[in-house]
Design a protein around this motif. Structure first.
Motif, PDB file in Angstrom:
ATOM      1  N   CYS A  37      -2.745   4.363  -4.496  1.00 49.76           N
ATOM      2  CA  CYS A  37      -3.246   2.983  -4.508  1.00 49.76           C
ATOM      3  C   CYS A  37      -4.330   2.804  -5.566  1.00 49.76           C
ATOM      4  O   CYS A  37      -4.348   1.804  -6.281  1.00 49.76           O
ATOM      5  N   ASP A  60      -6.753   6.931  -0.909  1.00 45.14           N
ATOM      6  CA  ASP A  60      -5.372   6.975  -1.389  1.00 45.14           C
ATOM      7  C   ASP A  60      -5.346   6.931  -2.921  1.00 45.14           C
ATOM      8  O   ASP A  60      -5.591   5.890  -3.527  1.00 45.14           O
ATOM      9  N   TYR A  86       5.099   9.974  -7.375  1.00 45.04           N
ATOM     10  CA  TYR A  86       4.885   9.523  -5.997  1.00 45.04           C
ATOM     11  C   TYR A  86       5.919   8.435  -5.692  1.00 45.04           C
ATOM     12  O   TYR A  86       5.703   7.266  -6.030  1.00 45.04           O
ATOM     13  N   ILE A 100      -7.112   4.780   4.064  1.00 41.59           N
ATOM     14  CA  ILE A 100      -7.670   3.719   3.222  1.00 41.59           C
ATOM     15  C   ILE A 100      -8.974   4.207   2.614  1.00 41.59           C
ATOM     16  O   ILE A 100      -9.812   4.786   3.301  1.00 41.59           O
ATOM     17  N   HIS A 142       0.852  -1.187   0.000  1.00 39.72           N
ATOM     18  CA  HIS A 142       0.000   0.000   0.000  1.00 39.72           C
ATOM     19  C   HIS A 142       0.889   1.238   0.000  1.00 39.72           C
ATOM     20  O   HIS A 142       1.959   1.241   0.602  1.00 39.72           O
ATOM     21  N   ALA A 143       0.407   2.291  -0.644  1.00 46.30           N
ATOM     22  CA  ALA A 143       1.178   3.536  -0.723  1.00 46.30           C
ATOM     23  C   ALA A 143       1.190   4.280   0.605  1.00 46.30           C
ATOM     24  O   ALA A 143       2.164   4.949   0.938  1.00 46.30           O
ATOM     25  N   ASN A 144       0.102   4.182   1.341  1.00 42.99           N
ATOM     26  CA  ASN A 144      -0.023   4.889   2.627  1.00 42.99           C
ATOM     27  C   ASN A 144       0.195   6.399   2.497  1.00 42.99           C
ATOM     28  O   ASN A 144       0.807   7.020   3.360  1.00 42.99           O
ATOM     29  N   THR A 145      -0.313   6.976   1.398  1.00 44.63           N
ATOM     30  CA  THR A 145      -0.218   8.425   1.227  1.00 44.63           C
ATOM     31  C   THR A 145      -1.495   9.126   1.674  1.00 44.63           C
ATOM     32  O   THR A 145      -1.541  10.354   1.700  1.00 44.63           O
ATOM     33  N   ALA A 146      -2.507   8.355   2.023  1.00 36.43           N
ATOM     34  CA  ALA A 146      -3.785   8.898   2.503  1.00 36.43           C
ATOM     35  C   ALA A 146      -4.514   7.763   3.224  1.00 36.43           C
ATOM     36  O   ALA A 146      -4.117   6.602   3.136  1.00 36.43           O
TER      37      ALA A 146
END
Length: 94
Positions: free
Chosen positions: A28, A25, A88, A22, A16-20
């Motif tokens: 993702c 994001d 990203y 769940i 998962h990118a974990n930029t926002a």
């Protein structure tokens, strides 16, 4: 971190990118959309026989033989993935 493995006969995308949070994001969502479109294109447009495994945070696509259409789809997918990774830096290519 999203990990991408693209080798002859197999593409695997995991993590998962974990930029926002769940569900919100965009990284993702973009990676999932591109990869699921690749999967559908290889099956429905290129008419390839595939092994597929799709689950939360993990997509694996495997094949024994790839035709010209499937190769073009995979190459285009890779261009898109590299474009996302350039914007990203949460995608790692193995």
């Amino acid at each position: 971190m999203i990990t991408v493995l693209a080798v002859p006969g197999r593409i695997q995308v995991s993590g998962h990118a974990n930029t926002a949070p769940i569900g919100a994001d965009i990284v993702c969502a973009a990676v999932s959309a591109l990869t699921l479109t690749l999967l559908g294109g290889m099956k429905e447009v290129a008419h390839m026989e595939l092994y597929e495994s799709v689950g939360p945070g993990n997509i694996c696509i495997e094949w024994q033989a790839i035709n010209d259409t499937g190769k073009a789809l995979a190459d285009t997918w890779l261009l898109g993935m590299r474009g996302i990774a350039a914007e990203y830096p949460v995608i790692e290519f193995l």
